[in-house]
Design a protein around this motif. Structure first.
Motif, PDB file in Angstrom:
ATOM      1  N   ARG A 273       0.924  -1.193  -0.017  1.00 44.52           N
ATOM      2  CA  ARG A 273       0.026   0.139   0.002  1.00 44.52           C
ATOM      3  C   ARG A 273       0.866   1.221  -0.092  1.00 44.52           C
ATOM      4  O   ARG A 273       1.853   1.469   0.765  1.00 44.52           O
ATOM      5  N   GLY A 274       0.593   2.080  -0.861  1.00 47.53           N
ATOM      6  CA  GLY A 274       1.251   3.398  -0.925  1.00 47.53           C
ATOM      7  C   GLY A 274       2.576   3.275  -1.773  1.00 47.53           C
ATOM      8  O   GLY A 274       3.366   4.319  -1.763  1.00 47.53           O
ATOM      9  N   SER A 275       3.079   2.213  -2.217  1.00 46.34           N
ATOM     10  CA  SER A 275       4.389   2.287  -2.948  1.00 46.34           C
ATOM     11  C   SER A 275       4.381   1.902  -4.276  1.00 46.34           C
ATOM     12  O   SER A 275       3.113   1.786  -4.795  1.00 46.34           O
ATOM     13  N   LYS A 276       5.255   2.603  -5.070  1.00 45.10           N
ATOM     14  CA  LYS A 276       5.213   2.629  -6.694  1.00 45.10           C
ATOM     15  C   LYS A 276       5.935   1.348  -6.910  1.00 45.10           C
ATOM     16  O   LYS A 276       5.940   1.038  -8.015  1.00 45.10           O
ATOM     17  N   HIS A 277       6.502   0.697  -5.771  1.00 45.55           N
ATOM     18  CA  HIS A 277       7.108  -0.636  -6.154  1.00 45.55           C
ATOM     19  C   HIS A 277       6.277  -1.657  -6.107  1.00 45.55           C
ATOM     20  O   HIS A 277       5.620  -1.784  -5.245  1.00 45.55           O
ATOM     21  N   LYS A 278       6.396  -2.796  -6.850  1.00 45.36           N
ATOM     22  CA  LYS A 278       5.859  -3.954  -6.973  1.00 45.36           C
ATOM     23  C   LYS A 278       6.637  -5.024  -6.591  1.00 45.36           C
ATOM     24  O   LYS A 278       7.598  -5.323  -7.464  1.00 45.36           O
ATOM     25  N   PRO A 279       6.693  -5.623  -5.407  1.00 50.21           N
ATOM     26  CA  PRO A 279       7.461  -6.880  -5.173  1.00 50.21           C
ATOM     27  C   PRO A 279       6.810  -8.123  -6.015  1.00 50.21           C
ATOM     28  O   PRO A 279       5.712  -8.151  -5.855  1.00 50.21           O
ATOM     29  N   ILE A 280       7.937  -8.703  -6.537  1.00 49.57           N
ATOM     30  CA  ILE A 280       7.395  -9.938  -7.382  1.00 49.57           C
ATOM     31  C   ILE A 280       8.210 -11.121  -6.564  1.00 49.57           C
ATOM     32  O   ILE A 280       9.258 -11.059  -6.434  1.00 49.57           O
ATOM     33  N   ILE A 281       7.138 -12.083  -6.309  1.00 49.31           N
ATOM     34  CA  ILE A 281       7.711 -13.308  -5.948  1.00 49.31           C
ATOM     35  C   ILE A 281       7.967 -14.339  -6.914  1.00 49.31           C
ATOM     36  O   ILE A 281       6.773 -14.491  -7.731  1.00 49.31           O
ATOM     37  N   VAL A 282       9.075 -14.873  -7.219  1.00 48.01           N
ATOM     38  CA  VAL A 282       9.243 -15.838  -8.315  1.00 48.01           C
ATOM     39  C   VAL A 282       9.891 -17.203  -7.472  1.00 48.01           C
ATOM     40  O   VAL A 282      10.360 -17.310  -6.781  1.00 48.01           O
ATOM     41  N   GLU A 283       9.142 -18.244  -8.406  1.00 48.35           N
ATOM     42  CA  GLU A 283       9.525 -19.675  -7.786  1.00 48.35           C
ATOM     43  C   GLU A 283      10.760 -20.038  -8.972  1.00 48.35           C
ATOM     44  O   GLU A 283      10.559 -20.074 -10.120  1.00 48.35           O
ATOM     45  N   ILE A 284      11.703 -20.719  -8.301  1.00 49.54           N
ATOM     46  CA  ILE A 284      12.967 -21.159  -8.951  1.00 49.54           C
ATOM     47  C   ILE A 284      12.422 -22.723  -9.522  1.00 49.54           C
ATOM     48  O   ILE A 284      11.915 -23.456  -8.791  1.00 49.54           O
ATOM     49  N   LYS A 285      12.440 -22.716 -10.832  1.00 46.79           N
ATOM     50  CA  LYS A 285      12.091 -24.097 -11.325  1.00 46.79           C
ATOM     51  C   LYS A 285      13.524 -24.869 -11.727  1.00 46.79           C
ATOM     52  O   LYS A 285      13.341 -26.119 -11.812  1.00 46.79           O
ATOM     53  N   GLN A 286      14.268 -24.219 -12.161  1.00 47.98           N
ATOM     54  CA  GLN A 286      15.669 -24.753 -12.542  1.00 47.98           C
ATOM     55  C   GLN A 286      16.973 -23.872 -12.147  1.00 47.98           C
ATOM     56  O   GLN A 286      16.572 -22.617 -11.956  1.00 47.98           O
TER      57      GLN A 286
END
Ligand code: FMN
Length: 194
Positions: A140-153
């Motif tokens: 909330r209130g941030s211009k940053h978007k945290p992206i969670i990624v899952e490692i596949k290889q």
């Protein structure tokens, strides 16, 4: 000095000097062009499932950065961990470019297809993670978007192994210190807790 975080402080300036060293995710994504950019608001999050988080801001126009736009579209990215000799090209690849211009072409960054169905990795990188989008967070209130990624290889360059059977490996990483960089140098074995 005790500082209260409020609108009058440059939060980014303070945090980036204090929260160090930060690892660097050198991220490759694809749309019509292959996109490359470094990110240091980046960290391992959970081992099971194997996830990492990257916090991505906006372009100066207010549009999403190409990395975020491409991950939203393709749900995939390749994250390389750069080594000392790749510092200049990694840094150059942070230049803000039009969506249809590839940092690979502009800065002659060589790529290599490694894992099927994922963007290529940076040639010569010691480590690469081939990832899928797990979740995008809304702070909330941030211009940053945290992206969670899952490692596949995961790719580990053969030259990094100190014991291949035990999967022990080492390389010479670059860390972000404030707006500059550091090589990590001497390794100190963890002391035994009495
Ligand atoms: C070492 C380094 C770390 C960076 N870390 C971040 C970060 O964590 N988040 C971010 O939004 N931008 C970060 N940047 C800036 C992006 O690399 C820059 O905005 C880039 O143009 C984004 O490219 P794109 O639009 O192709 O995704 C960093 C730049 C450098 C040089």
């Amino acid at each position: 000095m005790l500082l209260n975080f409020n609108d009058n402080l440059d939060n980014y300036k303070l945090m980036r000097q204090a929260i160090i060293p930060r690892p660097i995710a050198w991220i490759i994504t694809e749309d019509d062009k292959t996109n490359i950019a470094p990110f240091s608001y980046f960290m391992a999050l959970t081992s099971t499932p194997p996830t990492m988080v990257i916090s991505i801001g906006e372009k100066s126009s207010g549009e999403p950065k190409d990395t975020l736009a491409n991950i939203r579209k393709t749900k995939k990215c390749t994250i390389c961990i750069p080594k000392e000799s790749q510092l200049n090209k990694m840094h150059f690849s942070s230049k803000e470019l039009e969506h249809d211009i590839s940092e690979a072409d502009l800065f002659d960054i060589k790529l290599e297809e490694k894992a099927k169905e994922f963007p290529p990795m940076i040639k010569g990188a010691p480590i690469a993670f081939f990832c899928e989008l797990f979740e995008e967070l809304d702070i909330r209130g941030s211009k940053h978007k945290p992206i969670i990624v899952e490692i596949k290889q995961m790719y580990i360059d053969e030259s990094c192994f100190t014991n291949r059977e035990k999967l022990h490996f080492e390389f010479a990483p670059i860390a972000r210190i404030g707006g500059d960089y550091s090589f990590l140098g001497e390794k100190i074995p963890a002391p035994k807790i009495p």
